[in-house]
Design a protein around this motif. Structure first.
Motif, mmCIF file in Angstrom:
data_model
loop_
_atom_site.group_PDB
_atom_site.id
_atom_site.type_symbol
_atom_site.label_atom_id
_atom_site.label_comp_id
_atom_site.label_asym_id
_atom_site.label_seq_id
_atom_site.Cartn_x
_atom_site.Cartn_y
_atom_site.Cartn_z
ATOM 1 N N VAL A 69 0.642 -1.212 -0.333
ATOM 2 C CA VAL A 69 -0.376 -0.282 0.171
ATOM 3 C C VAL A 69 0.701 1.372 -0.380
ATOM 4 O O VAL A 69 0.713 1.791 -0.725
ATOM 5 N N LEU A 70 2.127 0.881 0.896
ATOM 6 C CA LEU A 70 2.568 2.210 0.744
ATOM 7 C C LEU A 70 3.972 2.930 0.169
ATOM 8 O O LEU A 70 3.616 3.501 -0.920
ATOM 9 N N GLY A 71 3.949 1.634 -1.130
ATOM 10 C CA GLY A 71 5.251 1.680 -1.915
ATOM 11 C C GLY A 71 3.876 2.393 -3.120
ATOM 12 O O GLY A 71 4.668 3.064 -4.150
ATOM 13 N N LEU A 175 -2.985 -5.977 -6.241
ATOM 14 C CA LEU A 175 -2.563 -5.729 -6.781
ATOM 15 C C LEU A 175 -2.552 -4.268 -6.612
ATOM 16 O O LEU A 175 -3.083 -3.497 -5.889
ATOM 17 N N PRO A 176 -0.775 -3.655 -7.229
ATOM 18 C CA PRO A 176 -0.383 -2.282 -6.769
ATOM 19 C C PRO A 176 -1.670 -0.856 -6.990
ATOM 20 O O PRO A 176 -2.010 0.180 -6.672
ATOM 21 N N ILE A 177 -2.226 -1.720 -8.006
ATOM 22 C CA ILE A 177 -2.963 0.108 -8.682
ATOM 23 C C ILE A 177 -4.899 -0.357 -8.039
ATOM 24 O O ILE A 177 -4.751 0.667 -8.146
ATOM 25 N N ASN A 178 -4.888 -1.805 -7.078
ATOM 26 C CA ASN A 178 -5.690 -1.649 -6.984
ATOM 27 C C ASN A 178 -5.982 -0.626 -5.631
ATOM 28 O O ASN A 178 -6.760 -0.077 -5.197
ATOM 29 N N TYR A 179 -4.439 -0.820 -4.986
ATOM 30 C CA TYR A 179 -4.381 0.457 -3.709
ATOM 31 C C TYR A 179 -4.594 1.365 -3.772
ATOM 32 O O TYR A 179 -5.108 2.070 -3.198
ATOM 33 N N VAL A 180 -3.674 1.855 -5.014
ATOM 34 C CA VAL A 180 -3.931 3.537 -5.756
ATOM 35 C C VAL A 180 -5.536 3.671 -6.041
ATOM 36 O O VAL A 180 -6.246 4.379 -5.405
ATOM 37 N N PHE A 207 9.233 7.709 5.086
ATOM 38 C CA PHE A 207 9.298 7.907 6.540
ATOM 39 C C PHE A 207 8.104 7.172 6.685
ATOM 40 O O PHE A 207 8.799 6.202 7.747
ATOM 41 N N ALA A 208 6.753 6.261 6.027
ATOM 42 C CA ALA A 208 6.511 5.790 6.368
ATOM 43 C C ALA A 208 6.270 4.182 6.114
ATOM 44 O O ALA A 208 6.635 3.609 7.052
ATOM 45 N N ALA A 209 6.853 4.630 4.997
ATOM 46 C CA ALA A 209 7.496 2.585 4.370
ATOM 47 C C ALA A 209 8.540 2.829 5.601
ATOM 48 O O ALA A 209 9.122 1.643 6.664
ATOM 49 N N GLN A 210 10.040 3.418 5.835
ATOM 50 C CA GLN A 210 10.176 3.167 6.722
ATOM 51 C C GLN A 210 10.182 2.457 8.280
ATOM 52 O O GLN A 210 10.467 1.671 8.780
ATOM 53 N N MET A 230 9.546 -0.764 -3.557
ATOM 54 C CA MET A 230 10.272 -0.431 -4.886
ATOM 55 C C MET A 230 9.382 -0.958 -6.043
ATOM 56 O O MET A 230 9.142 -0.502 -7.186
ATOM 57 N N GLU A 231 8.869 -2.040 -6.059
ATOM 58 C CA GLU A 231 8.523 -3.308 -7.343
ATOM 59 C C GLU A 231 7.540 -2.604 -7.154
ATOM 60 O O GLU A 231 6.724 -2.937 -8.243
ATOM 61 N N CYS A 232 6.382 -2.151 -6.011
ATOM 62 C CA CYS A 232 4.927 -0.781 -6.189
ATOM 63 C C CYS A 232 4.993 0.292 -6.893
ATOM 64 O O CYS A 232 4.429 0.974 -7.241
ATOM 65 N N ALA A 233 6.070 1.144 -6.168
ATOM 66 C CA ALA A 233 6.176 2.165 -6.306
ATOM 67 C C ALA A 233 6.193 2.445 -7.749
ATOM 68 O O ALA A 233 6.286 3.709 -8.223
ATOM 69 N N VAL A 234 7.398 1.691 -8.485
ATOM 70 C CA VAL A 234 8.160 1.887 -9.846
ATOM 71 C C VAL A 234 7.095 2.294 -10.634
ATOM 72 O O VAL A 234 6.033 2.540 -11.203
#
Length: 246
Positions: A69-71, A175-180, A207-210, A230-234
């Motif tokens: 979610v955070l990524g 999936l990341p797109i659904n979280y977004v 910071f939240a991811a940390q 990062m796999e979700c963020a990029v």
């Protein structure tokens, strides 16, 4: 599951009295006098707590899903920020160094240095903060930003786009797109309230991811947690906002 996190598009102070919210804002401003990222760290803590509350089940919180979610939100905040900055300047995306790519399936994606800078090329980028926590927890196995970006570029418009490459037993619940799509409209008022400057918003998510990488270190190795973020963020940093607000 996510409806109770923030309330759909309600004000961030929906569950606080106006007086309490004002006191919190005043305290944050005072803290910023000696710590310029105080508002980002406090906003990150608030975000994590709300996500923990909203995602908790009888079995607890699925750490991999929380990291995803955070990524995902961090990545999307990058493209959202640079597109809004271009619009505020009255300039086209290409004038700002952002390239839009249309794929054979009719999808549109955004690439360029301004997005990559927020993702991984500054001291307060998402990658820098994720790698910093991985290092703090005793590993130098950092996410390979260039490799992930190359993989994402090769999957634009295809079935593998936005599918995090992590072991099956550490896969997030969606999936990341659904979280977004599910969470960005709900999270945005909180982000706008805590972080008026567009270029700082990804740092709050960093910071939240940390916080969550450290919190979940006994469940998922920090190096793998960083890779998942990062796999979700990029891929989400390449997303067309029209796909979120449709």
């Amino acid at each position: 599951m996510f409806g109770k996190l923030f309330g759909k598009k309600k004000e961030i102070v929906e569950d606080e009295s106006a007086a309490k919210a004002a006191l919190m804002d005043a305290a944050i401003e005072e803290a910023r006098a000696t710590n310029p990222v105080a508002h980002l760290k406090i906003g990150a803590e608030e975000l994590v707590q709300r996500l923990l509350s909203g995602m908790k089940s009888e079995r607890g919180v699925h750490v991999e899903s929380l990291l995803a979610v955070l990524g995902s939100l961090a990545g999307y905040s990058c493209v959202d920020s640079v597109l809004k900055q271009a619009n505020a300047l009255g300039r086209s995306t290409r004038e700002c160094g952002i390239v839009d790519v249309e794929t054979s399936d009719g999808g549109r994606y955004y690439l360029g240095d301004p997005i990559n800078a927020l993702l991984g090329q500054t001291d307060r980028s998402l990658w820098a903060l994720v790698a910093g926590m991985v290092n703090h927890l005793g590993s130098q196995d950092y996410p390979d930003f260039a490799e992930i970006a190359g993989h994402v570029a090769g999957t634009l418009g295809g079935p593998d786009f936005g599918v995090p490459r992590v072991p099956e037993n550490h896969r997030p619940g969606d999936l990341p797109i659904n979280y977004v799509r599910d969470l960005w409209p709900a999270v945005l008022p909180h982000i706008e309230h805590r972080v008026p400057l567009l270029q700082e918003r990804v740092t709050l998510f960093g910071f939240a991811a940390q916080n969550v990488i450290q919190m979940g270190k006994d469940v998922i190795q920090p190096s793998l947690a960083g890779k998942l973020v990062m796999e979700c963020a990029v891929p989400m940093s390449r997303l067309d906002p029209a796909k979120v607000w449709a």
